[in-house]
Design an enzyme around this catalytic site. Sequence first.
Site, PDB file in Angstrom:
ATOM      1  N   LYS A  23       0.853  -1.206   0.000  1.00  0.00           N
ATOM      2  CA  LYS A  23       0.000   0.000   0.000  1.00  0.00           C
ATOM      3  C   LYS A  23       0.882   1.247   0.000  1.00  0.00           C
ATOM      4  O   LYS A  23       0.643   2.180  -0.773  1.00  0.00           O
ATOM      5  CB  LYS A  23      -0.878   0.013   1.239  1.00  0.00           C
ATOM      6  N   ASN A  24       1.917   1.251   0.851  1.00  0.00           N
ATOM      7  CA  ASN A  24       2.704   2.477   1.025  1.00  0.00           C
ATOM      8  C   ASN A  24       3.734   2.699  -0.073  1.00  0.00           C
ATOM      9  O   ASN A  24       4.385   3.744  -0.097  1.00  0.00           O
ATOM     10  CB  ASN A  24       3.345   2.488   2.412  1.00  0.00           C
ATOM     11  N   CYS A 117      -5.465  12.290  11.929  1.00  0.00           N
ATOM     12  CA  CYS A 117      -6.213  11.027  11.813  1.00  0.00           C
ATOM     13  C   CYS A 117      -6.152  10.345  13.170  1.00  0.00           C
ATOM     14  O   CYS A 117      -5.770  10.934  14.178  1.00  0.00           O
ATOM     15  CB  CYS A 117      -5.606  10.171  10.715  1.00  0.00           C
ATOM     16  N   ARG A 122      -0.570  14.574  12.318  1.00  0.00           N
ATOM     17  CA  ARG A 122      -0.092  14.390  10.931  1.00  0.00           C
ATOM     18  C   ARG A 122       0.163  15.748  10.247  1.00  0.00           C
ATOM     19  O   ARG A 122      -0.453  16.095   9.251  1.00  0.00           O
ATOM     20  CB  ARG A 122      -1.082  13.550  10.122  1.00  0.00           C
ATOM     21  N   ASP A 305       4.440   0.979  12.003  1.00  0.00           N
ATOM     22  CA  ASP A 305       3.240   0.312  11.472  1.00  0.00           C
ATOM     23  C   ASP A 305       3.111  -1.126  11.952  1.00  0.00           C
ATOM     24  O   ASP A 305       2.099  -1.774  11.662  1.00  0.00           O
ATOM     25  CB  ASP A 305       3.246   0.340   9.945  1.00  0.00           C
ATOM     26  N   ARG A 396      -8.719  -0.716   4.802  1.00  0.00           N
ATOM     27  CA  ARG A 396      -7.932   0.337   4.158  1.00  0.00           C
ATOM     28  C   ARG A 396      -6.572  -0.192   3.729  1.00  0.00           C
ATOM     29  O   ARG A 396      -6.010   0.241   2.719  1.00  0.00           O
ATOM     30  CB  ARG A 396      -7.723   1.514   5.127  1.00  0.00           C
TER      31      ARG A 396
END
Length: 417
Positions: A23-24, A117, A122, A305, A396
């Site tokens: 994803k990243n 978030c 952020r 993460d 997500r």
Amino acid sequence: MVDEFRVFGGRRLEGRTQVSASKNAVLPIMAASLLTRDSVRLKDLPKIQDVQNMARILAALGCGVHWEGRDLCLEPGKASKWELPDDLSKTLRSSIFLLGPLLGRFHRATAAYPGGCEIGQRPVDLHIKGLEALGAEILDERGMIYCAGEGMKGGTVILDFPSVGATENAMMAACLIDGDTVIHNAAREPEIGDLQGFLCAMGARVYGAGTGCVRVTGVTSLHGCDYAPMPDRIVAGTLMMAGAMTGGHVELVGARAQDLTSPIHKLIRAGCRVETAKDALVLDAPDKLAAQDIYTQPYPGFPTDLQAQWMALSCVSAGTAMIVENLFESRFAHAAELRRMGADVRVEQRTAIVRGTSLTGARVRARDLRGGAALTLAALAAKDYSEIENVALIDRGYERLEEQLSSLGADIRRIRS
Ligand code: EPZ
């Protein structure tokens, strides 16, 4: 209609599963596609919510977007707008790194200030300073960021902190402006290397990703390409920890050990055997894990993460673990949910102390993406039955996580209520 997971814990995970593209890595690469007018094909992508949202943003800018199976086919030549749609750019925080490609392509970019978030404020100050160092004029007022890039040229970017997104924004902005750019204190994450790989596949001149000093020499245009992004090291780390917590044996096809040196080191210290087979990362768990401290750091330190997942693992390890979260100021929301399962976790600001015990199933709620994954892992290791609410947050960043875990022997299903 909201989805939740129902999990019967206590089953050993065993088997082999394919790790999807990262994803990243995919999100900045999708943004970078705007730097060319030719077609771009991104191969074998995960159909996760963040990727779908980034595709919607590209389409809203006029870019052609269609799927061919798991390949995402982009026609960035059709893009004609540089104003990000407010609703979508607030939904997807990482839309902020569209500023760089939009400046490179249109010399203009407008975005709503991405809100904070679930895990922290952020801020985007490092993104803005980086683009200003390359000559962008940036005005932020009334919750909007207006960028003008007519006068941009290569320069020196010195990041106060090795921000992943700010590094990526500067790299992408620098590709099509005249002159040489150097980015000091650049993030070293493997996803930076993958973005460099994609940019170079389009004919950009980018070097040094992974070294902390990235250099870009501007060129006049970029051509299209086909590109297969790197495997998702956070999904791989999550699945390794699931195997470790259930006394299992898991083989993760496509996962790269070099992306996970710190978590693998901790898993081995905790008693696991980790080997790199021909095309897979293989983990064998011990009967009982030994608690290990972690301190999250920018790469190559322990990744933030995987902090929540490590907390879940520590809940069922022998001994006491100290977990220090150095990257985000509120990334312990999963601790309260783990306590509902019987975990012994005490949080003091950025430090959590976890005393290993056994877990009992409960009804818990995902508070953020990786915290939701951590609760799912805890449920796999808990005695009897758990329900996990708000799995839309998990979707997500994980593609049908329940199916992947079921394929490894877990008793988990998605319930729509
Ligand atoms: C990327 O976010 C990842 N997201 C995050 O993954 C990951 O946690 C993070 O890097 C750190 O590894 C994507 O790549 C899409 P940062 P990013 O800028 O770029 C501060 C997940 O779960 N900061 O490296 O936003 C910031 O507050 C997500 O997949 C500033 O102060 O992270 C944080 O404390 C969560 N000013 C630290 O730097 C800025 O302008 C690291 O942030 C930017 C960041």
